[in-house]
Scaffold this motif. Sequence first.
Motif, mmCIF file in Angstrom:
data_model
loop_
_atom_site.group_PDB
_atom_site.id
_atom_site.type_symbol
_atom_site.label_atom_id
_atom_site.label_comp_id
_atom_site.label_asym_id
_atom_site.label_seq_id
_atom_site.Cartn_x
_atom_site.Cartn_y
_atom_site.Cartn_z
ATOM 1 N N GLY A 1 0.777 -1.222 0.000
ATOM 2 C CA GLY A 1 0.000 0.000 0.000
ATOM 3 C C GLY A 1 0.810 1.274 0.000
ATOM 4 O O GLY A 1 0.241 2.369 0.104
ATOM 5 N N ARG A 2 2.117 1.144 -0.114
ATOM 6 C CA ARG A 2 2.978 2.326 -0.092
ATOM 7 C C ARG A 2 3.813 2.414 -1.362
ATOM 8 O O ARG A 2 3.995 1.433 -2.075
ATOM 9 N N GLU A 3 4.292 3.609 -1.631
ATOM 10 C CA GLU A 3 5.136 3.804 -2.800
ATOM 11 C C GLU A 3 6.538 3.257 -2.542
ATOM 12 O O GLU A 3 6.980 3.141 -1.397
ATOM 13 N N ARG A 4 7.206 2.948 -3.645
ATOM 14 C CA ARG A 4 8.591 2.506 -3.528
ATOM 15 C C ARG A 4 9.441 3.677 -3.060
ATOM 16 O O ARG A 4 9.350 4.781 -3.590
ATOM 17 N N GLU A 5 10.265 3.445 -2.040
ATOM 18 C CA GLU A 5 11.075 4.515 -1.500
ATOM 19 C C GLU A 5 12.551 4.138 -1.518
ATOM 20 O O GLU A 5 12.920 2.982 -1.340
ATOM 21 N N LEU A 6 13.376 5.144 -1.709
ATOM 22 C CA LEU A 6 14.819 4.956 -1.693
ATOM 23 C C LEU A 6 15.288 4.812 -0.246
ATOM 24 O O LEU A 6 14.984 5.644 0.604
ATOM 25 N N VAL A 7 16.039 3.752 0.001
ATOM 26 C CA VAL A 7 16.529 3.477 1.343
ATOM 27 C C VAL A 7 17.991 3.880 1.477
ATOM 28 O O VAL A 7 18.385 4.547 2.444
ATOM 29 N N ALA A 8 18.800 3.456 0.514
ATOM 30 C CA ALA A 8 20.241 3.729 0.577
ATOM 31 C C ALA A 8 20.809 3.634 -0.826
ATOM 32 O O ALA A 8 20.271 2.934 -1.681
ATOM 33 N N ALA A 9 21.916 4.332 -1.020
ATOM 34 C CA ALA A 9 22.572 4.303 -2.325
ATOM 35 C C ALA A 9 24.042 4.603 -2.134
ATOM 36 O O ALA A 9 24.446 5.250 -1.159
ATOM 37 N N THR A 10 24.832 4.130 -3.089
ATOM 38 C CA THR A 10 26.264 4.377 -3.020
ATOM 39 C C THR A 10 26.832 4.600 -4.403
ATOM 40 O O THR A 10 26.392 3.985 -5.370
ATOM 41 N N GLN A 11 27.782 5.499 -4.489
ATOM 42 C CA GLN A 11 28.575 5.574 -5.702
ATOM 43 C C GLN A 11 29.442 4.319 -5.741
ATOM 44 O O GLN A 11 29.910 3.847 -4.715
ATOM 45 N N TRP A 12 29.632 3.780 -6.935
ATOM 46 C CA TRP A 12 30.347 2.521 -7.048
ATOM 47 C C TRP A 12 31.742 2.604 -6.448
ATOM 48 O O TRP A 12 32.243 1.653 -5.877
ATOM 49 N N SER A 13 32.345 3.783 -6.552
ATOM 50 C CA SER A 13 33.683 3.993 -5.993
ATOM 51 C C SER A 13 33.670 3.984 -4.475
ATOM 52 O O SER A 13 34.707 3.845 -3.841
#
Length: 123
Positions: A41-53
């Motif tokens: 029932g909720r939208e997809r949310e960004l949890v974490a991200a990283t630059q590949w480096s």
Amino acid sequence: VQLQASGGGLVQAGGSLRLSCAVPRRIFGSYIMAWFRQAPGRERELVAATQWSGRSTYYADSVKGRFAISRDNADNTRHLQMNRLKSEDTAVYYCAGREGSLMNVPADKYFEWGQGTLVTVSS
């Protein structure tokens, strides 16, 4: 391109889980790997991200201090270590990748995805 996701499962509140995501090719240039989650029932949310480096990472306020991204020696895999899990962390988690350097962008800006993996935190 399909990313290779693994991990997840059932854990009690306060416990830990680790999600992994592998890119099935060598990465050249700027690339971002991220984890999104979607609860019913909720939208997809960004949890974490990283630059590949690894130079820069992003964490949503709701997971700061509890979740951390790491890399392994093979270098084509990143892990999302999730500690002190709460019932509100229950969701299907997806890893995603995109070229470039911006991390906090909408899901439709990510062009490749792993299969979703269910994380269930029991209270």
